[in-house]
Design an enzyme around this catalytic site. Structure first.
Site: not given
Ligand code: XMP
Length: 516
Positions: A53, A80-81, A167, A169, A225, A372
């Protein structure tokens, strides 16, 4: 089904965290930090991840959460945050770091940790922080550091609480995937039951149960979609499904026919195509203002679409939409955000609500939990043509936002034909999948040229091609000159009325992807 909660504190990588968890075959959902603890408890999550954040935990205005969440007995990973928040919740000391770290940083593992199992003692991680943990809370051990961050990872193994300042990710963190895998499988004890095959059979079963003998109506745009939603519903209820496809005459060349062929030949359903290109052109006559064009196309589409649906819906029917997970998050229905208060840059007309005078049994959003790439995977399993499954985004107002000035049948042809040439050359050269989006634009400019012995004064077409991860920002694509040369040559030769081709080398910002 095993579920992981990604508790959203407003960081920019929140969706990415959920994606990574799902890549590891575990279903992840994102909820805002304002979600009630009782709700979280009753969901039975296998693990919780606190996201990053933009804030400082010691600022009272920052997003916080009741520290009871750490006592649920569910493993927690702070990122992180989220890492600082965990430290702060348990009485650690968080301060502005003397040196902020941004980018690729060397991490040194200093202690034994199930979270860091299999990761070398020294590796590269992605950091982005100005605060740091100056002192870890009681009960926690620091297990990694960097040159400027004495607590880059900490843990309380007895309570299954883990936190990393970096991070995991993002792909720049060399062993991020391994770290998340350790957390999910070894610490949370997940087995990995989230796979697309089982998603498909589960949703077909659930849809059949819910729909029973009723009719389902779906608005099909021909985009990824709604096409995948149509294919899925067709698998579930066959002819009980009616797809309404409004062709406003602003699609790419032959696209309307392709969509019609695909759904009438490959799938069991009732397919309705409404051709209304002429009526749209009539409404757009003389209109040159971009926002006005968007508004007219949007309003006209809405009217035609709903008139058709009202005429088709017999008794109590379900209405189905191709909404996907990020749409729900962006509209604030799944998590934080919602974009409230942010300026309207362009009117995106395809997010309009069901009119008040239409009464449905309910709304079906069978792809509402998918990202997606998961939607694409489902589309492939369902047998949709690759061309459709891997289609680039196409704006709701269609070629209407690629024609400067008044829209006429002739200008639509210029864009359709030049775009078809571009697409063909990109495919022939194996360059099609390299770019997020590419197309041609009718610029409205005219230029002098020479053809044989004649002077010409004809239209200028622009090529627009971008690379981007999220379409919020984009860079113009460096298409090889040879491909550009072939495209230019063919457009000026094959598209009558065009004598010049230019290449748009504008990034976003300051440009947008589309011209209008
Ligand atoms: P811009 O031009 O805003 O485009 O930089 C970003 C992405 O959004 C697409 N786009 C639209 N998509 N309805 C849509 O569904 C719209 O009205 C619309 N306008 C732009 C654009 O093609 C690009 O992918």
């Amino acid at each position: 089904m095993e579920k992981i909660l990604v508790l959203d504190f407003g960081g920019q990588y929140n969706q990415l965290i959920a994606r990574r968890v799902r890549d590891a075959h575990i279903y992840a959902e994102i909820l805002p930090y304002t979600t009630d603890l009782a709700k979280i408890r009753e969901q039975g999550y296998k693990g919780i991840i606190f996201t990053g954040g933009p804030n400082s935990v010691y600022d009272p205005a920052s997003p916080h959460y009741t520290q009871n969440i750490l006592d649920l007995g569910v493993p927690v990973l702070g990122i992180c945050y989220g890492c600082q928040l965990m430290a702060w919740m348990r009485g650690g000391r968080v301060e502005t770091a003397p040196v902020s770290e941004y980018g690729k940083i060397d991490l040194h593992i200093t202690g034994e940790s199930p979270l860091l199992a299999g990761i070398p003692a020294n590796s590269v991680v992605w950091m982005s922080h100005t605060d740091y943990i100056a002192e870890a809370p009681e009960g926690f051990t620091v297990v990694a550091e960097t040159a400027n961050c004495p607590c880059a990872a900490m843990q309380n193994t007895a309570e299954s609480l883990y936190a990393v300042q970096f991070h995991p990710e993002v792909t720049h963190t060399a062993f991020g995937r391994q770290l998340l895998h350790n957390f999910l499988y070894n610490i949370c004890g997940c087995k990995g039951d989230w796979v697309m095959d089982s998603f498909l059979s589960d949703s077909v079963r659930a849809l059949r149960e819910q729909i029973g003998g009723k009719q389902v109506i779906l608005g099909l745009s021909g985009g990824v979609d709604s096409s995948v939603a149509a294919a899925l519903l067709s698998r579930a209820v066959g002819k009980q499904l009616t797809c309404v496809f409004v062709d406003q005459g602003l699609m790419r060349k032959d696209e309307g026919d392709f969509v019609e062929r695909t759904f009438t030949k490959l799938f069991d359903m009732q397919f309705v195509r409404v051709n209304c290109g002429g009526a749209f052109l009539e409404k757009l006559k003389g209109v040159t203002d971009p926002e006005e064009k968007r508004r007219i196309i949007g309003a006209e589409f809405y009217r035609v679409f709903w008139d058709e649906i009202k005429a088709r819906a017999k008794g109590d029917a379900y209405f189905a939409q191709g909404t996907i997970y990020p749409d729900r998050i962006e509209s604030g229905r799944g998590a934080t955000g919602g974009g409230a208060g942010s300026a309207v840059i362009k009117t995106h007309h395809n997010q309009s609500a069901v009119p008040a005078d239409v009464d449905f049994s309910g709304i079906l959003e069978p792809l509402g939990d998918l990202f997606k790439d998961e939607v694409r995977a489902v589309g492939e399993i369902l047998g949709l043509p690759r061309e459709l499954v891997w289609r680039q985004p196409f704006p709701g107002p269609g070629l209407g936002v690629r024609i400067v000035g008044e829209i006429t049948a002739e200008k639509i042809r210029f864009v359709q034909d030049s775009d078809a040439v571009l697409r063909d050359e990109m495919a022939k050269n194996g360059y099609e999948k390299e770019l997020a989006q590419f197309f041609t634009v009718f610029t409205g400019a005219k230029a002098v040229g020479v053809m044989g012995d004649h002077r010409t004064y004809e239209n200028v077409i622009a090529i627009r091609a971008v690379t981007t991860d999220d379409f919020m920002t984009a860079d113009w694509a460096r298409i090889p000159y040879d491909i550009l040369a072939a495209v230019s040559n063919r457009i000026t030769n094959e598209v009558e009325g065009v004598n010049r081709v230019v290449y748009d080398i504008t990034s976003k910002p300051p440009g947008t992807v589309e011209w209008l």
